[in-house]
Write a protein that holds these residues in place. Structure first.
Motif, PDB file in Angstrom:
ATOM      1  N   GLY B 404      16.652  51.373 -46.613  1.00  0.00           N
ATOM      2  CA  GLY B 404      15.883  50.600 -45.644  1.00  0.00           C
ATOM      3  C   GLY B 404      16.465  49.213 -45.453  1.00  0.00           C
ATOM      4  O   GLY B 404      16.548  48.698 -44.338  1.00  0.00           O
ATOM      5  N   LYS B 405      16.928  48.625 -46.539  1.00  0.00           N
ATOM      6  CA  LYS B 405      17.491  47.270 -46.465  1.00  0.00           C
ATOM      7  C   LYS B 405      18.749  47.249 -45.592  1.00  0.00           C
ATOM      8  O   LYS B 405      18.888  46.383 -44.716  1.00  0.00           O
ATOM      9  N   VAL B 406      19.647  48.204 -45.794  1.00  0.00           N
ATOM     10  CA  VAL B 406      20.881  48.170 -44.998  1.00  0.00           C
ATOM     11  C   VAL B 406      20.604  48.557 -43.539  1.00  0.00           C
ATOM     12  O   VAL B 406      21.259  48.044 -42.626  1.00  0.00           O
ATOM     13  N   VAL B 407      19.624  49.433 -43.329  1.00  0.00           N
ATOM     14  CA  VAL B 407      19.280  49.769 -41.939  1.00  0.00           C
ATOM     15  C   VAL B 407      18.721  48.525 -41.235  1.00  0.00           C
ATOM     16  O   VAL B 407      19.087  48.212 -40.101  1.00  0.00           O
ATOM     17  N   ARG B 408      17.846  47.810 -41.906  1.00  0.00           N
ATOM     18  CA  ARG B 408      17.285  46.581 -41.322  1.00  0.00           C
ATOM     19  C   ARG B 408      18.373  45.565 -41.004  1.00  0.00           C
ATOM     20  O   ARG B 408      18.346  44.901 -39.970  1.00  0.00           O
ATOM     21  N   GLU B 409      19.321  45.464 -41.915  1.00  0.00           N
ATOM     22  CA  GLU B 409      20.454  44.561 -41.668  1.00  0.00           C
ATOM     23  C   GLU B 409      21.127  44.914 -40.346  1.00  0.00           C
ATOM     24  O   GLU B 409      21.437  44.047 -39.536  1.00  0.00           O
ATOM     25  N   GLN B 410      21.368  46.214 -40.159  1.00  0.00           N
ATOM     26  CA  GLN B 410      22.117  46.625 -38.968  1.00  0.00           C
ATOM     27  C   GLN B 410      21.272  46.493 -37.704  1.00  0.00           C
ATOM     28  O   GLN B 410      21.803  46.135 -36.651  1.00  0.00           O
ATOM     29  N   VAL B 411      19.975  46.774 -37.833  1.00  0.00           N
ATOM     30  CA  VAL B 411      19.090  46.588 -36.677  1.00  0.00           C
ATOM     31  C   VAL B 411      19.084  45.115 -36.277  1.00  0.00           C
ATOM     32  O   VAL B 411      19.200  44.759 -35.099  1.00  0.00           O
ATOM     33  N   GLY B 412      18.990  44.247 -37.293  1.00  0.00           N
ATOM     34  CA  GLY B 412      18.973  42.811 -37.021  1.00  0.00           C
ATOM     35  C   GLY B 412      20.284  42.339 -36.408  1.00  0.00           C
ATOM     36  O   GLY B 412      20.300  41.555 -35.452  1.00  0.00           O
ATOM     37  N   LEU B 413      21.384  42.853 -36.945  1.00  0.00           N
ATOM     38  CA  LEU B 413      22.694  42.461 -36.440  1.00  0.00           C
ATOM     39  C   LEU B 413      22.871  42.897 -34.987  1.00  0.00           C
ATOM     40  O   LEU B 413      23.353  42.124 -34.149  1.00  0.00           O
ATOM     41  N   TYR B 414      22.445  44.113 -34.696  1.00  0.00           N
ATOM     42  CA  TYR B 414      22.573  44.595 -33.317  1.00  0.00           C
ATOM     43  C   TYR B 414      21.743  43.731 -32.372  1.00  0.00           C
ATOM     44  O   TYR B 414      22.182  43.391 -31.271  1.00  0.00           O
ATOM     45  N   GLY B 415      20.557  43.369 -32.845  1.00  0.00           N
ATOM     46  CA  GLY B 415      19.710  42.498 -32.031  1.00  0.00           C
ATOM     47  C   GLY B 415      20.397  41.175 -31.749  1.00  0.00           C
ATOM     48  O   GLY B 415      20.382  40.666 -30.631  1.00  0.00           O
ATOM     49  N   THR B 416      21.057  40.649 -32.789  1.00  0.00           N
ATOM     50  CA  THR B 416      21.779  39.394 -32.611  1.00  0.00           C
ATOM     51  C   THR B 416      22.925  39.543 -31.612  1.00  0.00           C
ATOM     52  O   THR B 416      23.158  38.684 -30.764  1.00  0.00           O
ATOM     53  N   LEU B 417      23.637  40.645 -31.732  1.00  0.00           N
ATOM     54  CA  LEU B 417      24.813  40.863 -30.884  1.00  0.00           C
ATOM     55  C   LEU B 417      24.445  41.074 -29.427  1.00  0.00           C
ATOM     56  O   LEU B 417      25.200  40.728 -28.527  1.00  0.00           O
ATOM     57  N   THR B 418      23.297  41.674 -29.195  1.00  0.00           N
ATOM     58  CA  THR B 418      22.924  42.001 -27.817  1.00  0.00           C
ATOM     59  C   THR B 418      21.910  41.024 -27.246  1.00  0.00           C
ATOM     60  O   THR B 418      21.580  41.099 -26.066  1.00  0.00           O
ATOM     61  N   GLY B 419      21.405  40.143 -28.115  1.00  0.00           N
ATOM     62  CA  GLY B 419      20.367  39.228 -27.661  1.00  0.00           C
ATOM     63  C   GLY B 419      19.044  39.925 -27.444  1.00  0.00           C
ATOM     64  O   GLY B 419      18.111  39.368 -26.873  1.00  0.00           O
ATOM     65  N   ALA B 420      18.970  41.188 -27.932  1.00  0.00           N
ATOM     66  CA  ALA B 420      17.750  41.977 -27.725  1.00  0.00           C
ATOM     67  C   ALA B 420      16.617  41.500 -28.612  1.00  0.00           C
ATOM     68  O   ALA B 420      15.458  41.646 -28.286  1.00  0.00           O
ATOM     69  N   ALA B 421      16.977  40.956 -29.746  1.00  0.00           N
ATOM     70  CA  ALA B 421      15.939  40.506 -30.667  1.00  0.00           C
ATOM     71  C   ALA B 421      16.517  39.382 -31.500  1.00  0.00           C
ATOM     72  O   ALA B 421      17.716  39.326 -31.726  1.00  0.00           O
ATOM     73  N   PRO B 422      15.685  38.467 -31.949  1.00  0.00           N
ATOM     74  CA  PRO B 422      16.201  37.412 -32.808  1.00  0.00           C
ATOM     75  C   PRO B 422      16.667  37.990 -34.135  1.00  0.00           C
ATOM     76  O   PRO B 422      16.163  39.011 -34.578  1.00  0.00           O
ATOM     77  N   ALA B 423      17.675  37.343 -34.707  1.00  0.00           N
ATOM     78  CA  ALA B 423      18.165  37.810 -35.997  1.00  0.00           C
ATOM     79  C   ALA B 423      17.075  37.657 -37.033  1.00  0.00           C
ATOM     80  O   ALA B 423      16.491  36.595 -37.181  1.00  0.00           O
ATOM     81  N   ALA B 424      16.784  38.741 -37.712  1.00  0.00           N
ATOM     82  CA  ALA B 424      15.785  38.669 -38.768  1.00  0.00           C
ATOM     83  C   ALA B 424      16.486  38.866 -40.097  1.00  0.00           C
ATOM     84  O   ALA B 424      17.022  39.920 -40.358  1.00  0.00           O
TER      85      ALA B 424
END
Lengths: 313, 480
Positions: B404-424
């Motif tokens: 779960g931790k590494v998945v969250r990392e990647q979800v957060g990173l993708y959000g950062t890269l696309t501007g879809a979501a703030p980096a969490a």
């Protein structure tokens, strides 16, 4: 004849490949009459080196720890001479970004690139710079982890929409990634043994557009042509570039330099240098040596002798 | 010792010219190399497919083996009949009767694990290029079998009720128009490996009806149905069919031991006869020693007690995994809700490649099976199979927390890269999850996730090496 410790396995993602390389090296060393100590590089590495007191260590590790200078540093501390490049050369080569900067600074052609850490994206807003990078490099862009030796984690981004996904994949392997201009053309590998260039191997993917990790270690997925069918001037230029890279990065013993021959321009570009190229049945360095009339045992013998000679120099 | 090394690339090329074409489908791969790392003792592996044999009473095992050794020495050390010992067939009849299947011992072929049934089915029916229909995703261990017989495997989507029979019918229509008749449909209808779902009774009836209408063979692979943790049992395809077009695959691996390597096939007599001939060529007979062990084990009639204890053990582990998923996986993830068996199937956003994610997860010493292993056509890239039978509840909770931790990392990173979501930052995301009501959220998901990995319609065409990247490259775990 010498007591030789063969370091293999380890904890990198290329562990299995390293075990295959190591096993072949062990067989060869035994045929050559050496006393072989096989060590799967783990938590007891230093202790085992101290206990077994080898005269030389054959580092058959690939990827993390083995090619990034970590194990070399330990060997220096324990005082065991070892095959291949030293600590600083390993660090420079294993980090593709460092190696490419060194090459560019020295005028060695390498595909244009930009590199970022996760921190740059997470905390410095690097994502805002992506469109400008995409414009300069043009699609497709190759996205790579900076420190992964094999093709694991390397993705092609065909459009801007593919870039974030490719970056997420590449960051699975390393905190630093690079975006590199794709050079469409022929995939060449020039192996260097003790400062001598070997015949060039060309990797020709069978029905695939990208020479991937799968193909790299499998029979039938890639055809290897050695010596590569190239105009003499191109061969000479590729070999000269490989030697320049070998010297620039301070490599020792043996290494493999990967290049692309751009189809449209016939220009050569250096992608990277591999400090401990594979020594498996399908690996390129042994093929190149074979084409030069150097059998596998002779190759391994020269690598070990070179390490011992450097230690006493 | 000559100067020439034992194996050079030239030697290898020489052998390469001798290998049969089918070996092109048989290969090691990056995924297999990654999977090998998952076996390190410091890695929590939710990647395996192993039953937990540690609960089998040692004294019982020792007593049984001693009796076999003392009372049946000559038989245990001797060849046996190719179709299996009569005493073992009686045990098989008893196991199948417990699931309301009535079979004649003459229609039973004892095999070396259920895996051999898949191989013998291919050997008996598949010529190169023949169509075999499988579920999408399918049992990864079947993929190398299909590949080695050069089958053209076409995968049919599933949803929460198992194989999509409407899609199967459309496929059969298309194949008929093309003049191609599938040799068989391969299905794991109960607690499917890898998806964990169970085919509904209605679909089972429809599948059997189609088999009768079209004279189509179905290979029912049924290792898990006795491992049901909730809900009512669903009749097997074999019982609905009455033994006409369904070839049944059973195994002792999940109800007694995987190490004894004993499974079985039940099929109409002409098919059993051909498979029997095929088996003669492969191994003459399955182990006499372990067959005698099985016969001895079943003698006291208490085999169901052990299965009941496994059900209790695995049910607790499944619940631990479901709870941990709800707690630690981000809201973008979905997963199936298995009523039994050993696996569930989780699907992440399509920008996450689970093969690359596995490399990242291994740094945190946790492993799963990337979804591509269950497809022959490169799909499944954002999914993963998670096993809950092989390790204890604490390890399951910790393993899911790490993934779960590494998945969250990647979800957060993708959000950062696309501007879809703030980096969490990962920690912050975890805290946020704690204050969301997670009760039942995303459990028994709508199956949108699996449908998404399927794409639309079926895939067809011969698997190319590229398509097969990773397909079937797992150790034959979870196997038969």
């Amino acid at each position: 004849m010498s007591r030789v410790a063969v370091l293999k396995g380890g904890r990198s993602l290329e562990r299995q490949v390293s075990l295959r390389s190591g096993a072949r090296v062990e067989d060869s060393l035994e045929r050559l009459g050496h006393d072989v100590i096989a060590i799967d590089a783990g938590a007891d590495l230093v202790e085992r080196l101290r206990m077994s007191r080898p005269e030389v260590a054959f580092v058959a590790l690939h990827g993390r720890d083995g090619e990034d200078g970590t194990v070399q540093e330990l060997l220096e501390l324990v005082g065991v001479p070892y095959t291949g490049s030293g600590v600083s050369a390993c660090i420079r080569s294993n980090d593709k970004v460092l190696a490419k900067h060194a090459m560019r600074d020295d005028g060695i052609p390498t595909p244009d690139f930009y590199s970022f850490t996760q921190t740059a994206f997470r905390e410095l807003g690097a994502a805002a710079a992506l469109p400008a990078i995409e414009e300069r490099l043009e699609f497709p862009i190759v996205v790579k982890p900076a420190g992964q030796g094999s093709a694991l984690g390397i993705k092609f981004a065909g459009t801007a929409g593919d870039v974030p996904t490719a970056l997420v994949s590449a960051f699975s392997y390393d905190d630093k990634v690079l975006l590199e201009r794709h050079v469409p053309g022929r995939d060449l590998a020039v192996s260097v043994l003790d400062g001598e260039v070997l015949p060039i191997v060309e990797a020709v993917p069978v029905g695939e557009e990208f020479y991937d990790f799968e193909a790299r270690y499998q029979i039938g997925r890639t055809e290897f042509v050695c010596p590569a069918d190239l105009p003499e001037a191109v061969s000479a230029a590729a070999q000269e570039l490989a030697l320049r890279v070998f010297e620039l990065l301070g490599l020792a013993g043996f290494a493999r330099v990967d290049l692309m021959l751009e189809r449209a321009t016939d220009r050569l570009f250096v992608l990277e240098a591999d400090t401990i190229p594979g020594l498996t049945e399908t690996s390129l360095l042994p093929q190149a040596a074979d084409a030069a009339g150097i059998g596998f045992d002779a190759l391994i013998g020269r690598i070990v002798d070179g390490a011992l000679a450097r230690a006493t120099a | 010792m000559g100067d020439r090394p034992r194996s050079t690339s030239r030697d290898l090329e020489r052998y390469a010219g001798l290998f049969a074409n089918r070996t092109r489908e048989m290969k090691s791969s990056a995924m297999r190399d990654l999977m090998a790392i998952t076996e390190r003792p410091d890695v929590i592996s939710l990647a395996g497919g192993q039953p937990d044999t540690s609960t089998f009473p040692p004294e019982s095992y020792a007593g049984l083996m001693s009796r076999v050794a003392a009372e049946s020495t000559a038989r245990a050390l001797q060849y046996g009949p190719t179709d299996g010992m009569a005493a073992v067939k009686d045990c098989i009849v008893e196991v199948m009767a417990s699931e309301d299947m009535r079979v004649d011992p003459d229609d039973v072929l004892v095999t070396t694990g259920g895996q051999q049934v898949i191989d013998l089915m291919c050997k008996t029916f598949v010529d190169p290029g023949d169509v075999v229909v499988a579920e999408a995703p399918t049992y990864p261990g079947a993929v190398p079998s299909f590949g080695s017989y050069q089958a053209d495997v076409v995968q049919v989507s599933m949803d929460a009720d198992g194989m999509r029979i409407d899609e199967l019918e459309a496929l059969l229509e298309r194949l008929e128009r093309e003049g191609r008749r599938p040799k068989f449909v391969y299905t794991v209808p109960s607690f499917q490996n890898p998806a964990g779902v169970t085919m509904s009774l209605e679909r089972r009836r429809r599948l059997v009806a189609i088999a009768h209408e079209r004279e189509l063979l179905v290979l029912e692979d049924n290792p898990y149905s006795l491992l049901r943790y909730e809900g009512e049992p669903v009749p097997t395809l074999q019982s609905l069919d009455g033994g006409n077009f369904v070839v049944y695959l059973g195994t002792f691996s999940k109800i007694l031991s995987a190490g004894i390597r004993l499974g079985w096939a039940v099929a109409p007599a002409p098919i059993i006869e051909k498979m029997n001939l095929g088996k003669q060529g492969v191994d003459l007979c399955s182990s006499s020693m372990t067959q005698l062990f099985v016969a001895e084990y079943f003698r006291d009639g208490r085999w169901t007690d052990y299965v009941a204890s496994l059900r209790e053990l695995y049910r607790r582990r499944r619940d631990a995994m479901l709870d941990a998923l709800a707690e630690h996986f981000p809201r973008e993830a979905e997963w199936t809700y298995p009523q039994g068996g050993m696996f569930l199937w989780a699907t992440l956003p399509d920008y996450i490649d689970t093969t690359d994610l596995l490399a990242r997860a291994l740094q945190d010493k946790v492993a799963f099976v990337p979804g591509r292993a269950a497809y022959l056509d490169g799909r499944g890239g954002s999914s993963m199979r998670l096993n809950f039978s092989g390790v204890g509840e604490d390890a399951i909770r910790e393993g899911i927390r790490r993934i779960g931790k590494v998945v969250r990392e990647q979800v957060g990173l993708y959000g950062t890269l696309t501007g879809a979501a703030p980096a969490a930052p990962a920690e912050q995301a975890e805290r946020a999850a704690d204050v969301i009501d997670l009760s039942g959220r995303r459990l028994a998901s709508s199956w949108a996730s699996l449908a998404r990995t399927q794409g639309v319609g079926q895939s067809s065409g011969r698997p190319t090496p590229e398509d097969n990247a990773g397909g079937g490259q797992m150790p034959p775990d979870g196997g038969r």
